[in-house]
Design a protein around this motif. Structure first.
Motif, PDB file in Angstrom:
ATOM      1  N   ILE A  62       0.855  -1.191   0.000  1.00 49.81           N
ATOM      2  CA  ILE A  62       0.000   0.000   0.000  1.00 49.81           C
ATOM      3  C   ILE A  62       0.890   1.239   0.000  1.00 49.81           C
ATOM      4  O   ILE A  62       1.873   1.323   0.731  1.00 49.81           O
ATOM      5  N   ARG A 100      -4.924   6.434  -0.596  1.00 52.14           N
ATOM      6  CA  ARG A 100      -4.135   5.217  -0.418  1.00 52.14           C
ATOM      7  C   ARG A 100      -4.334   4.349  -1.648  1.00 52.14           C
ATOM      8  O   ARG A 100      -5.447   4.180  -2.128  1.00 52.14           O
ATOM      9  N   VAL A 101      -3.231   3.808  -2.167  1.00 50.45           N
ATOM     10  CA  VAL A 101      -3.296   2.983  -3.372  1.00 50.45           C
ATOM     11  C   VAL A 101      -2.596   1.649  -3.134  1.00 50.45           C
ATOM     12  O   VAL A 101      -1.715   1.547  -2.280  1.00 50.45           O
ATOM     13  N   LYS A 102      -3.016   0.660  -3.891  1.00 53.05           N
ATOM     14  CA  LYS A 102      -2.349  -0.640  -3.870  1.00 53.05           C
ATOM     15  C   LYS A 102      -1.558  -0.767  -5.157  1.00 53.05           C
ATOM     16  O   LYS A 102      -2.071  -0.484  -6.244  1.00 53.05           O
ATOM     17  N   CYS A 154      -0.853   1.386 -10.238  1.00 52.34           N
ATOM     18  CA  CYS A 154      -1.585   1.300  -8.981  1.00 52.34           C
ATOM     19  C   CYS A 154      -3.075   1.523  -9.182  1.00 52.34           C
ATOM     20  O   CYS A 154      -3.516   2.048 -10.197  1.00 52.34           O
ATOM     21  N   SER A 155      -3.837   1.122  -8.160  1.00 55.88           N
ATOM     22  CA  SER A 155      -5.276   1.372  -8.165  1.00 55.88           C
ATOM     23  C   SER A 155      -5.659   1.846  -6.776  1.00 55.88           C
ATOM     24  O   SER A 155      -5.020   1.487  -5.781  1.00 55.88           O
ATOM     25  N   GLU A 174      -7.209   2.121  -3.289  1.00 56.37           N
ATOM     26  CA  GLU A 174      -7.598   1.082  -2.344  1.00 56.37           C
ATOM     27  C   GLU A 174      -9.036   1.304  -1.911  1.00 56.37           C
ATOM     28  O   GLU A 174      -9.441   2.423  -1.592  1.00 56.37           O
ATOM     29  N   LYS A 175      -9.791   0.237  -1.880  1.00 56.35           N
ATOM     30  CA  LYS A 175     -11.187   0.318  -1.449  1.00 56.35           C
ATOM     31  C   LYS A 175     -11.212   0.449   0.062  1.00 56.35           C
ATOM     32  O   LYS A 175     -10.518  -0.271   0.773  1.00 56.35           O
ATOM     33  N   GLU A 176     -12.031   1.387   0.546  1.00 55.99           N
ATOM     34  CA  GLU A 176     -12.161   1.559   1.989  1.00 55.99           C
ATOM     35  C   GLU A 176     -13.046   0.463   2.539  1.00 55.99           C
ATOM     36  O   GLU A 176     -14.061   0.110   1.951  1.00 55.99           O
ATOM     37  N   LYS A 177     -12.673  -0.072   3.664  1.00 62.55           N
ATOM     38  CA  LYS A 177     -13.463  -1.120   4.317  1.00 62.55           C
ATOM     39  C   LYS A 177     -14.577  -0.471   5.107  1.00 62.55           C
ATOM     40  O   LYS A 177     -14.509   0.689   5.496  1.00 62.55           O
TER      41      LYS A 177
END
Length: 184
Positions: free
Chosen positions: A118, A160-162, A173-174, A176-179
């Motif tokens: 991340i 934030r990206v993965k 990168c893409s 990051e999905k928030e939980k």
């Protein structure tokens, strides 16, 4: 000794002083290099100390040779060119003998270790433009690199990206999905 020094003209005193000071500086650089080699074990000469040694010893050679030739009765307009030629020959031989100092090559870091980690966007990341920048912490090292988006959406600053993949020096990168737990 003092009589000899006082017998010199003003210009000859300047030549003597410059010659001795530059000789002392060259000898100090040689001593520092030798002590550094002993302290760290046998290694190649560092480029900065080699340049300093050649430069300072060249100045010393020029000054003291000019002073010697003038003291032997050679006219100043003959002593200067002779000293310059001898000094240039000395510098050429020193470079041929010791070689030209090499610039240090720093090891390349492999961006592939960032895949799956991340990161944080600090310059907007676009899908088809490599102007975006991402910072990723991996195993205690921070990788700052240009990045492109894996999706067709731009990723704003602070997201934030993965890291999905690498393309040479570029990070793909893409966002990051928030939980659900993070939203609460």
């Amino acid at each position: 000794m003092l009589k000899n020094y006082l017998a010199l003209s003003h210009f000859e005193r300047i030549l003597l002083t410059v010659g001795l000071l530059s000789l002392a500086a060259a000898l100090m650089n040689i001593l520092i290099e030798k002590l550094d080699r002993v302290d760290r074990g046998v290694r190649r000469h560092s480029s900065s100390s080699l340049k300093n040694i050649i430069f300072m010893s060249g100045i010393s050679l020029f000054s003291l040779l000019t002073l010697f030739l003038i003291a032997k009765g050679v006219a100043w307009y003959m002593a200067y060119p002779a000293s310059v030629l001898v000094t240039l020959l000395y510098a050429l031989l020193a470079v041929v003998f010791f070689g030209t100092p090499k610039k240090p090559k720093f090891p390349q870091r492999d961006n592939r270790v960032t895949i799956g980690h991340i990161g944080l966007v600090y310059k907007t990341v676009y899908p088809n433009d490599s102007r975006g920048c991402v910072s990723v912490d991996v195993f205690g090292s921070t990788f700052d690199s240009f990045a492109i988006s894996a999706t067709d959406e731009e990723i704003p600053i602070g997201t934030r990206v993965k890291i999905i993949d690498t393309d040479g020096d570029l990070l793909v990168c893409s966002a990051e999905k928030e939980k659900e737990e993070d939203k609460k």
